[in-house]
Scaffold this active site. Sequence first.
Site, mmCIF file in Angstrom:
data_model
loop_
_atom_site.group_PDB
_atom_site.id
_atom_site.type_symbol
_atom_site.label_atom_id
_atom_site.label_comp_id
_atom_site.label_asym_id
_atom_site.label_seq_id
_atom_site.Cartn_x
_atom_site.Cartn_y
_atom_site.Cartn_z
ATOM 1 N N GLU A 157 69.364 11.531 84.750
ATOM 2 C CA GLU A 157 68.692 12.523 85.586
ATOM 3 C C GLU A 157 67.292 12.004 85.922
ATOM 4 O O GLU A 157 66.487 11.767 85.015
ATOM 5 C CB GLU A 157 68.599 13.866 84.853
ATOM 6 C CG GLU A 157 69.954 14.521 84.646
ATOM 7 C CD GLU A 157 69.876 15.843 83.893
ATOM 8 O OE1 GLU A 157 70.610 16.774 84.240
ATOM 9 O OE2 GLU A 157 69.074 15.949 82.932
ATOM 10 N N ASN A 196 71.754 19.823 80.729
ATOM 11 C CA ASN A 196 71.598 20.691 79.561
ATOM 12 C C ASN A 196 71.676 22.169 79.931
ATOM 13 O O ASN A 196 72.064 22.995 79.109
ATOM 14 C CB ASN A 196 70.296 20.379 78.812
ATOM 15 C CG ASN A 196 70.429 19.093 78.000
ATOM 16 O OD1 ASN A 196 71.534 18.683 77.657
ATOM 17 N ND2 ASN A 196 69.315 18.445 77.709
#
Length: 290
Positions: A157, A196
């Site tokens: 990311e 997440n």
Amino acid sequence: MPPPTTITHVLVIGAGAMGSQIALTAALAGYTTTVQDVSPSQLDDAAAQLRERTDKMVKSGRLAAEHAERAHDRLAFSTDLDAVAPAADFVIEAATERLETKKAIFARLGRLAPPHAILATNSSTIGSSAVAAASGRPGHVCNMHFFNPVLVMECVEVVRHAGTSGETVETTLELARSLGKAPVLINREVPGFVANRLMGAVQKEALALLAGGVASMEDIDATAKTALRHPMGPFELMDLVGLDVVDYIAQATYAATGDPADAPDESVAALVTAGKLGRKSGSGWYSYSR
Ligand SMILES: NC(=O)c1ccc[n+]([C@@H]2O[C@H](COP(=O)([O-])OP(=O)(O)OC[C@H]3O[C@@H](n4cnc5c(N)ncnc54)[C@H](O)[C@@H]3O)[C@@H](O)[C@H]2O)c1
């Protein structure tokens, strides 16, 4: 992918679980790579573990012996940031998850690294905006968030903060691709970034289903695997990640948002208090014979 033309030397700060594998990934991709850590014993352990890892990869036929040797030749270990930072074109900070530690590292990097160098943090919970000003070059700062185990997981990311330059974003994406990764761009900092948050949403629902007596944890895990094709159920995944880590991430998210819906889960916290941290401690949601 060819490497970004501006990058030949990658510096990784922190030789822990993440930093050591990030460094090996960079060395395998052809970069001259240095890993810096304040702890000499951590550096020794990392060097030994990385050697073991490539030996295994060579034995199983996943890596040519020569390629492994060349990667190790490109890999250096140091405790001396002053000495190694001036050669870095790209820095990936993967030190202990403490804001003060990271701020101090970024301040030193800002003084020591060449002006063109990009400074990225691998932090899971600290957005790079929290360390950007300390570096004195906020436009060159972003999150570059790898996943554990780095050698296996493809996603990276790349998270920009409001002041991250377009060039920094492009170079970071390009670097990740050259490491054989599949980077995704996250346009603004949100707690948990994307992966997440997705994982957290599934976990939260799984915990609510269990608490409500809707299904057993075994059946919730089985449903995730057989109906949704998740490789692991949410309870199995929490045990793998570590319940202390799951709890810590929830606490950090809650602290950032203040949203009661983000409050840490009590059943997870109770397991942590009982020392049941998941696979690493021998039990968590499930029991694991050592
Ligand atoms: N563990 C994971 O699954 C995971 C996944 C993604 C991102 N992250 C992030 O990666 C970072 C590192 O996590 P980890 O699990 O590898 O931690 P770790 O505890 O295994 O390693 C951290 C290392 O940083 C070193 N260190 C501490 N202060 C330092 C300093 N001032 N300068 C240089 N080195 C220093 C420590 O000696 C240690 O070796 C954290 O920011 C974490 O949020 C972790």
